[in-house]
Design a protein around this motif. Structure first.
Motif, PDB file in Angstrom:
ATOM      1  N   ILE A 119       0.855  -1.179   0.000  1.00 25.68           N
ATOM      2  CA  ILE A 119       0.000   0.000   0.000  1.00 25.68           C
ATOM      3  C   ILE A 119       0.899   1.239   0.000  1.00 25.68           C
ATOM      4  CG2 ILE A 119      -1.795   1.284   1.194  1.00 25.68           C
ATOM      5  CD1 ILE A 119      -2.686  -1.403  -0.029  1.00 25.68           C
ATOM      6  N   VAL A 120       0.763   2.046  -1.023  1.00 25.59           N
ATOM      7  CA  VAL A 120       1.571   3.256  -1.167  1.00 25.59           C
ATOM      8  C   VAL A 120       0.952   4.410  -0.395  1.00 25.59           C
ATOM      9  CG1 VAL A 120       2.450   4.948  -2.826  1.00 25.59           C
ATOM     10  CG2 VAL A 120       2.415   2.517  -3.414  1.00 25.59           C
ATOM     11  N   SER A 121      -0.374   4.563  -0.531  1.00 27.07           N
ATOM     12  CA  SER A 121      -1.064   5.687   0.120  1.00 27.07           C
ATOM     13  C   SER A 121      -2.450   5.276   0.579  1.00 27.07           C
ATOM     14  CB  SER A 121      -1.184   6.877  -0.846  1.00 27.07           C
ATOM     15  OG  SER A 121       0.069   7.445  -1.120  1.00 27.07           O
ATOM     16  N   GLU A 122      -2.861   5.874   1.682  1.00 27.96           N
ATOM     17  CA  GLU A 122      -4.227   5.778   2.186  1.00 27.96           C
ATOM     18  C   GLU A 122      -4.765   7.199   2.227  1.00 27.96           C
ATOM     19  OE1 GLU A 122      -4.337   2.152   5.277  1.00 27.96           O
ATOM     20  OE2 GLU A 122      -2.948   3.741   5.867  1.00 27.96           O
ATOM     21  N   LEU A 123      -5.760   7.503   1.380  1.00 26.49           N
ATOM     22  CA  LEU A 123      -6.196   8.877   1.171  1.00 26.49           C
ATOM     23  C   LEU A 123      -7.630   9.082   1.633  1.00 26.49           C
ATOM     24  CD1 LEU A 123      -4.766   9.315  -2.438  1.00 26.49           C
ATOM     25  CD2 LEU A 123      -3.694  10.025  -0.292  1.00 26.49           C
ATOM     26  N   ASP A 124      -7.916  10.315   2.050  1.00 24.12           N
ATOM     27  CA  ASP A 124      -9.295  10.651   2.396  1.00 24.12           C
ATOM     28  C   ASP A 124     -10.031  11.238   1.194  1.00 24.12           C
ATOM     29  OD1 ASP A 124      -7.982  13.056   2.229  1.00 24.12           O
ATOM     30  OD2 ASP A 124      -8.551  13.780   4.217  1.00 24.12           O
ATOM     31  N   ILE A 125      -9.341  11.392   0.061  1.00 28.87           N
ATOM     32  CA  ILE A 125      -9.965  11.764  -1.193  1.00 28.87           C
ATOM     33  C   ILE A 125      -9.785  10.612  -2.171  1.00 28.87           C
ATOM     34  CG2 ILE A 125      -9.809  14.254  -0.900  1.00 28.87           C
ATOM     35  CD1 ILE A 125      -7.231  14.243  -2.464  1.00 28.87           C
ATOM     36  N   THR A 126     -10.596  10.595  -3.220  1.00 29.27           N
ATOM     37  CA  THR A 126     -10.719   9.401  -4.062  1.00 29.27           C
ATOM     38  C   THR A 126      -9.840   9.487  -5.304  1.00 29.27           C
ATOM     39  OG1 THR A 126     -12.995   9.177  -3.323  1.00 29.27           O
ATOM     40  CG2 THR A 126     -12.350   7.929  -5.277  1.00 29.27           C
ATOM     41  N   PRO A 127      -8.782   8.672  -5.403  1.00 26.57           N
ATOM     42  CA  PRO A 127      -7.981   8.671  -6.627  1.00 26.57           C
ATOM     43  C   PRO A 127      -8.787   8.094  -7.783  1.00 26.57           C
ATOM     44  CG  PRO A 127      -7.309   6.858  -5.210  1.00 26.57           C
ATOM     45  CD  PRO A 127      -8.311   7.665  -4.429  1.00 26.57           C
ATOM     46  N   GLY A 128      -8.680   8.752  -8.939  1.00 23.25           N
ATOM     47  CA  GLY A 128      -9.317   8.225 -10.130  1.00 23.25           C
ATOM     48  C   GLY A 128      -8.357   7.304 -10.862  1.00 23.25           C
ATOM     49  N   ARG A 156       2.357   8.745   2.890  1.00 22.57           N
ATOM     50  CA  ARG A 156       1.315   7.734   3.130  1.00 22.57           C
ATOM     51  C   ARG A 156      -0.078   8.356   3.150  1.00 22.57           C
ATOM     52  NH1 ARG A 156       1.457   1.915   3.740  1.00 22.57           N
ATOM     53  NH2 ARG A 156      -0.437   1.329   4.839  1.00 22.57           N
ATOM     54  N   ASN A 157      -0.208   9.534   3.747  1.00 21.61           N
ATOM     55  CA  ASN A 157      -1.510  10.187   3.855  1.00 21.61           C
ATOM     56  C   ASN A 157      -1.477  11.622   3.353  1.00 21.61           C
ATOM     57  OD1 ASN A 157      -1.023   8.612   6.827  1.00 21.61           O
ATOM     58  ND2 ASN A 157      -2.735   7.910   5.584  1.00 21.61           N
ATOM     59  N   THR A 158      -0.438  12.006   2.616  1.00 25.00           N
ATOM     60  CA  THR A 158      -0.270  13.408   2.241  1.00 25.00           C
ATOM     61  C   THR A 158      -0.165  13.579   0.733  1.00 25.00           C
ATOM     62  OG1 THR A 158       2.143  13.241   2.508  1.00 25.00           O
ATOM     63  CG2 THR A 158       0.861  13.966   4.429  1.00 25.00           C
ATOM     64  N   TRP A 159      -0.493  14.790   0.279  1.00 26.55           N
ATOM     65  CA  TRP A 159      -0.463  15.119  -1.135  1.00 26.55           C
ATOM     66  C   TRP A 159      -0.399  16.634  -1.290  1.00 26.55           C
ATOM     67  CZ3 TRP A 159      -4.595  18.288  -1.924  1.00 26.55           C
ATOM     68  CH2 TRP A 159      -5.696  18.144  -1.070  1.00 26.55           C
ATOM     69  N   VAL A 160      -0.046  17.067  -2.488  1.00 25.72           N
ATOM     70  CA  VAL A 160      -0.076  18.491  -2.829  1.00 25.72           C
ATOM     71  C   VAL A 160      -0.789  18.632  -4.170  1.00 25.72           C
ATOM     72  CG1 VAL A 160       2.017  19.082  -1.553  1.00 25.72           C
ATOM     73  CG2 VAL A 160       2.197  18.367  -3.948  1.00 25.72           C
ATOM     74  N   PRO A 161      -1.445  19.778  -4.414  1.00 21.71           N
ATOM     75  CA  PRO A 161      -2.077  19.984  -5.714  1.00 21.71           C
ATOM     76  C   PRO A 161      -1.014  19.996  -6.817  1.00 21.71           C
ATOM     77  CG  PRO A 161      -2.816  21.634  -4.120  1.00 21.71           C
ATOM     78  CD  PRO A 161      -1.649  20.926  -3.507  1.00 21.71           C
TER      79      PRO A 161
END
Length: 390
Positions: free
Chosen positions: A55-64, A94-99
């Protein structure tokens, strides 16, 4: 003296025994996955097991869709059926991203010409350009579709094509794409009511639409996920049994063959790419389409450098492998793979997959959204020669 000789012999024997031990193999991050039989050759002892899931990332927004660069950077669109505060991201942890590429492109959808409205397919080519297909639908006021490419290092716009209504008529859902960055051609799957392959010549900045062939259409097969047959909007927006046409689309390593199949389809097809590049007629293209082999009901696919195809299996929560010899076999089954949306290779043999529980969305259920974060980005070791971005 005799005691000392015995002691020395025992030590030497122990050292010899240690030197023959196999190195420990890395432990899998999931006990739920079921690896397939090895493809053409067994990986070295230091490689992960074939079918190993991380598992690379666990996100609270939905990857398309998700794509990874040759140096390991990971990017994802945010699915337009379950919108978030941004439309396109670079995953930073793991839980982070940037626009991505910046906040201005991720302004409110519909607020301007240079805004991402409904980005879907994403793919990084060999020149470190992130290609994005933005179909602009699933909005109160649909926006004109466009194809964009951003340099992932400078974050600057590298290419743009705004589709006209001939190439992308009303109701289109331009969503998955395959990119030949060297020759300058992008192949886009339109899974809308009139399924088609839309081909963009980036050198001439033109697009043509290939439609009407039976291989592009959905088969009359039920799409069942978590035990429930899924619905999908049809003519006039009325809900009916899900029957979705061409969806996954990929390209061979030499760029000479386009592969594709329907979401509601059990066949994987091929067509020579040169026919599109040379402007062949629809009739000649149609006559050249061939069935490669079987496939599961799927939303995404990737093709490696050896001619193997890795296709998401929606009903069985996994990924299947269609070998270069035409044999379909499971690569992984994992209870967490609740709608594996797309697949693209990153470094080495790592296949990156977006897992977004899309079947729990109202567009497939005509009910409330039952999606439960976290939504996942995973990667699977295939043991084959992958191609970053493919």
């Amino acid at each position: 003296m005799k005691t000392n000789l015995i002691l020395v012999a025992a030590i030497l024997l122990a050292l010899a025994s240690c030197s023959k031990q196999e190195p420990a193999s890395p432990s899998s991050t999931t006990a739920a996955s079921t690896p397939a039989a090895a493809p053409t050759a067994a990986p070295p002892a230091s490689a992960p097991a074939i079918g190993q899931v991380e598992i690379v990332s666990e996100l609270d927004i939905t990857p398309g869709n998700v794509t990874a660069s040759k140096d390991g950077r990971v990017f994802a669109s945010i699915h337009g059926m379950r919108r978030g505060p941004v439309q396109l991201i670079e995953v930073t942890g793991r839980n982070t991203w940037v626009p991505f590429p910046d906040e201005s492109w991720n302004a409110k959808p519909g607020s301007g010409k240079d805004v991402l409205n409904t980005p879907h397919g994403v793919l990084i080519d060999g020149k470190d350009r992130l290609w994005v297909i933005d179909h602009g639908n699933w909005m109160d006021k649909p926006q004109p579709p466009k194809l964009l490419a951003f340099d992932i290092n400078s974050r600057k716009l590298a290419y743009r094509h705004d589709f006209d209504k001939t190439a992308a008529p009303a109701g289109q859902i331009l969503q998955d794409l395959a990119v030949d960055g060297d020759r300058g051609f992008v192949y886009v799957a339109d899974c809308g009511p009139d399924p088609a392959i839309v081909v963009v010549d980036t050198n001439k900045n033109t697009a043509r639409r290939f439609r009407g062939h039976p291989s592009l259409q959905a088969e009359d097969v039920e799409l069942v996920v978590e035990g429930k047959p899924l619905l999908f909007p049809g003519e006039g927006g009325r809900m009916g049994p899900a029957r979705v046409g061409i969806n996954p689309i990929t390209l061979s390593s030499d760029g000479e063959t386009v592969y594709f199949g329907s979401m509601n389809g059990t066949s994987w097809y091929s067509v020579p790419a040169r026919l599109f590049r040379e402007g062949a007629s629809d009739a000649d293209i149609g006559k050249s389409i061939a069935r490669v082999g079987p496939k599961p009901l799927s939303d995404g696919a990737a093709t490696d450098a050896e001619g193997n195809h890795f296709i998401t299996n929606l009903p069985d929560n996994g990924i299947d492998m269609l070998t270069s010899t035409g044999k379909l076999q499971p690569l992984v089954r994992d209870e967490r793979f609740l709608w594996a949306d797309n697949a693209h290779f990153g470094q080495d043999s790592w296949l990156y997959v977006a897992i977004n529980q899309l079947h729990r969305n109202p567009i497939f259920t005509d009910a409330e959204d039952r999606g439960q974060p976290p939504y996942l980005i995973a990667r699977i070791w295939t043991g084959t020669r992958g191609q970053p971005g493919r």
